[in-house]
Design a protein around this motif. Sequence first.
Motif, PDB file in Angstrom:
ATOM      1  N   GLU A  32      37.419   5.032  -0.458  1.00 42.58           N
ATOM      2  CA  GLU A  32      36.373   5.898  -1.011  1.00 42.58           C
ATOM      3  C   GLU A  32      35.947   6.905   0.046  1.00 42.58           C
ATOM      4  O   GLU A  32      35.590   6.537   1.170  1.00 42.58           O
ATOM      5  N   ARG A  83      33.343  11.006  -3.542  1.00 39.79           N
ATOM      6  CA  ARG A  83      31.965  11.073  -4.027  1.00 39.79           C
ATOM      7  C   ARG A  83      31.230  12.079  -3.167  1.00 39.79           C
ATOM      8  O   ARG A  83      31.428  12.116  -1.944  1.00 39.79           O
ATOM      9  N   TYR A 142      28.768   2.260   1.806  1.00 39.41           N
ATOM     10  CA  TYR A 142      27.339   1.978   1.906  1.00 39.41           C
ATOM     11  C   TYR A 142      27.179   0.505   2.246  1.00 39.41           C
ATOM     12  O   TYR A 142      27.642  -0.361   1.501  1.00 39.41           O
ATOM     13  N   ASN A 169      33.248   9.593   1.008  1.00 37.66           N
ATOM     14  CA  ASN A 169      31.888  10.040   0.705  1.00 37.66           C
ATOM     15  C   ASN A 169      31.532  11.227   1.587  1.00 37.66           C
ATOM     16  O   ASN A 169      31.708  11.178   2.816  1.00 37.66           O
ATOM     17  N   GLU A 186      28.283  13.836   2.215  1.00 42.06           N
ATOM     18  CA  GLU A 186      26.889  14.166   1.939  1.00 42.06           C
ATOM     19  C   GLU A 186      26.558  15.470   2.654  1.00 42.06           C
ATOM     20  O   GLU A 186      26.672  15.557   3.890  1.00 42.06           O
TER      21      GLU A 186
END
Length: 476
Positions: free
Chosen positions: A143, A106, A159, A145, A147
Amino acid sequence: MYIVRYSEIGLKGTKARERMEQLLVRNISKGLGELSVEATIKRGFGRIYITGETDSDRAADVLSRTMGVKNYSRAIHSRFTRLEDITSKAVELWADKVNGKSFAVRARRTGQHDFSSRDIMRAVGDAVYPYAGRVNLVNPDVEINVEVRENSAYYFGEYSPGPGGLPLGSEGKLVALVSGGIDSPVAAWSVMKRGCPTDLIFCSLAHPVDTRDFLIAAKALNDNWGHGYDPKIHIINGSKLVGELTDRSKFKLANITFKRILYLLAERIAKKSKAHGIVTGESLGQVSSQTPESLHATSHNLEVPVMRPMLGFDKDDIVALSRKIGTFPESSKGEFCSLFAAHPITRPTISELEEDMKNFDFLEHLIGNDTVIRGSEIADFLSSLGESDVEASEVPMNSIVVDLRSKDKYEQWHFPGAVNMDLQAVDQLFSSRDGNTYIFYCMKGLQSAYAASRARAMGTTAYFISEDKLRKKVEA
């Protein structure tokens, strides 16, 4: 490091957003300081970054309990000049973790770049794929992630939820009527979550037994969720109310009248402390004083609004939330209306309540018995009360056992040798100071706790115990 995210703050105008972000940083800093976590906190657009002593779980513990935090992530930070730098770092961090497992990537991005968020996901996915079992975008084992903000990249796995809401102190001040029960601490927590600094008011009917229960709940509320505000805790000695309101010749609506008195006390304290509302834990129809008719009558003509965040909640929902926030009581001593009415009134009229209130003339006396401490002083105040020895674990030999339940309950079952007595007649037992030891019991414990406390105040040796505990002893 940690990345902290908020939700509603981002919807505010520039000035309000600036103020709320500063409050959130201040409250996080205070919470970290309370746990001796040394950290540096910086604000970014839509994010708060915490660096320093963040390897322990203490920082995460604070963030999970700070009002205004939507979620947070433990992250790794690196700078980059091109997309390949991001993919290389991702492989370094996740190659071992995805071995034989499914994964998904993601990505989020802000700033000016020659690649998109989709490009990041595709590039990182291609780079990590040779080390993984397979791709699963719906329910991956791992997962990844990423950013990206300007020339910084933050890598994290998950999260973690915060309580959400608004930073404590961002909205107007309130007072909350709180007991040691289930509903009212949850109601206070709910408005704290909406940013309202909240002072607590407790009316003690069986000090120190019920006071201790209240303080345990208040301490959990303040210690766990209150960083950013040190509330005033008002403890009112309401023992005189019991003797008055159990007089059926003077008070016809005792359980409703008691609630009205609490509202008046709270209104007086709210005005004095410049609070903008009174918070209660009432849930519509849950008990006798919480019917629409009762709520209408008891809050009639108040100059300070009454706020009821639990009004539409089922009891199970409130219990679940109470357990989640850490205020669920270890034991319940019952509802106050059990002290004042064998058959509580559920549909009072305003005129009927006004007639009852004509017999109540000692509001100033109650206000004069207002002990005020700060939330930070609860632990010391609890210690000053000492360990409770009012509640009995056994029935002493040759003691007089008094059953304070209704006559029909007494006839259905009672402790062998117990005498049945109305609460109003209890004082007659102590007038002679005969040297006897008394054991009081009722269904939950509130009436018997009051009776034992009252007896001790008159120099008599007395204890209380719940019906449930007595039954178990008889059956054992």
